[in-house]
Design a protein around this motif. Structure first.
Motif, PDB file in Angstrom:
ATOM      1  N   THR A   6       0.832  -1.203   0.000  1.00 41.70           N
ATOM      2  CA  THR A   6       0.000   0.000   0.000  1.00 41.70           C
ATOM      3  C   THR A   6       0.866   1.251   0.000  1.00 41.70           C
ATOM      4  O   THR A   6       0.619   2.193  -0.748  1.00 41.70           O
ATOM      5  CB  THR A   6      -0.936   0.009   1.222  1.00 41.70           C
ATOM      6  N   SER A   7       1.888   1.263   0.826  1.00 40.50           N
ATOM      7  CA  SER A   7       2.746   2.444   0.901  1.00 40.50           C
ATOM      8  C   SER A   7       3.558   2.617  -0.384  1.00 40.50           C
ATOM      9  O   SER A   7       3.770   3.738  -0.839  1.00 40.50           O
ATOM     10  CB  SER A   7       3.669   2.376   2.111  1.00 40.50           C
ATOM     11  N   SER A   8       3.986   1.540  -0.986  1.00 41.96           N
ATOM     12  CA  SER A   8       4.742   1.659  -2.230  1.00 41.96           C
ATOM     13  C   SER A   8       3.817   2.097  -3.374  1.00 41.96           C
ATOM     14  O   SER A   8       4.230   2.818  -4.279  1.00 41.96           O
ATOM     15  CB  SER A   8       5.454   0.364  -2.586  1.00 41.96           C
ATOM     16  N   ALA A   9       2.530   1.715  -3.311  1.00 42.87           N
ATOM     17  CA  ALA A   9       1.579   2.159  -4.326  1.00 42.87           C
ATOM     18  C   ALA A   9       1.376   3.670  -4.226  1.00 42.87           C
ATOM     19  O   ALA A   9       1.266   4.361  -5.250  1.00 42.87           O
ATOM     20  CB  ALA A   9       0.253   1.434  -4.164  1.00 42.87           C
ATOM     21  N   VAL A  12       4.518   5.222  -5.738  1.00 44.59           N
ATOM     22  CA  VAL A  12       4.575   5.078  -7.192  1.00 44.59           C
ATOM     23  C   VAL A  12       3.595   6.030  -7.863  1.00 44.59           C
ATOM     24  O   VAL A  12       3.894   6.635  -8.889  1.00 44.59           O
ATOM     25  CB  VAL A  12       4.294   3.612  -7.607  1.00 44.59           C
ATOM     26  N   GLY A  13       2.431   6.223  -7.297  1.00 48.10           N
ATOM     27  CA  GLY A  13       1.435   7.105  -7.905  1.00 48.10           C
ATOM     28  C   GLY A  13       1.545   8.537  -7.455  1.00 48.10           C
ATOM     29  O   GLY A  13       1.257   9.465  -8.221  1.00 48.10           O
ATOM     30  N   GLY A  14       1.958   8.763  -6.211  1.00 49.60           N
ATOM     31  CA  GLY A  14       1.948  10.105  -5.641  1.00 49.60           C
ATOM     32  C   GLY A  14       3.144  10.969  -6.004  1.00 49.60           C
ATOM     33  O   GLY A  14       2.996  12.159  -6.285  1.00 49.60           O
ATOM     34  N   VAL A  15       4.319  10.400  -5.978  1.00 45.00           N
ATOM     35  CA  VAL A  15       5.528  11.181  -6.234  1.00 45.00           C
ATOM     36  C   VAL A  15       5.532  11.760  -7.653  1.00 45.00           C
ATOM     37  O   VAL A  15       5.761  12.960  -7.821  1.00 45.00           O
ATOM     38  CB  VAL A  15       6.798  10.347  -5.949  1.00 45.00           C
ATOM     39  N   PRO A  16       5.270  10.987  -8.698  1.00 41.65           N
ATOM     40  CA  PRO A  16       5.239  11.581 -10.041  1.00 41.65           C
ATOM     41  C   PRO A  16       4.129  12.634 -10.199  1.00 41.65           C
ATOM     42  O   PRO A  16       4.316  13.643 -10.883  1.00 41.65           O
ATOM     43  CB  PRO A  16       4.983  10.394 -10.964  1.00 41.65           C
TER      44      PRO A  16
END
Length: 63
Positions: A6-9, A12-16
């Motif tokens: 969940t945190s990696s998702a 992956v979606g939030g930073v970009p």
């Protein structure tokens, strides 16, 4: 507790997305400032073309 997937998702979606919004904001700010500078340049050219000292001074001071 948040699972690793969940945190990696979010990363992956939030930073970009945040990076893209920051770049878009920076570009919009640059364009807005460029338009302001162009407008002021035209005002100054018009002011320098005036014959009347009083009108020229008023235009150069931006009042």
């Amino acid at each position: 507790m948040i699972s690793k997937s969940t945190s990696s998702a979010w990363l992956v979606g939030g930073v970009p997305a945040i990076l893209g919004l920051g770049i878009a904001w920076f570009g919009a700010t640059l364009i807005k400032n460029e338009n302001r500078l162009l407008h002021r340049q035209l005002e100054l050219k018009a002011a320098l073309g005036e014959r009347s000292r009083k009108i020229r001074r008023r235009n150069l001071l931006g009042k």
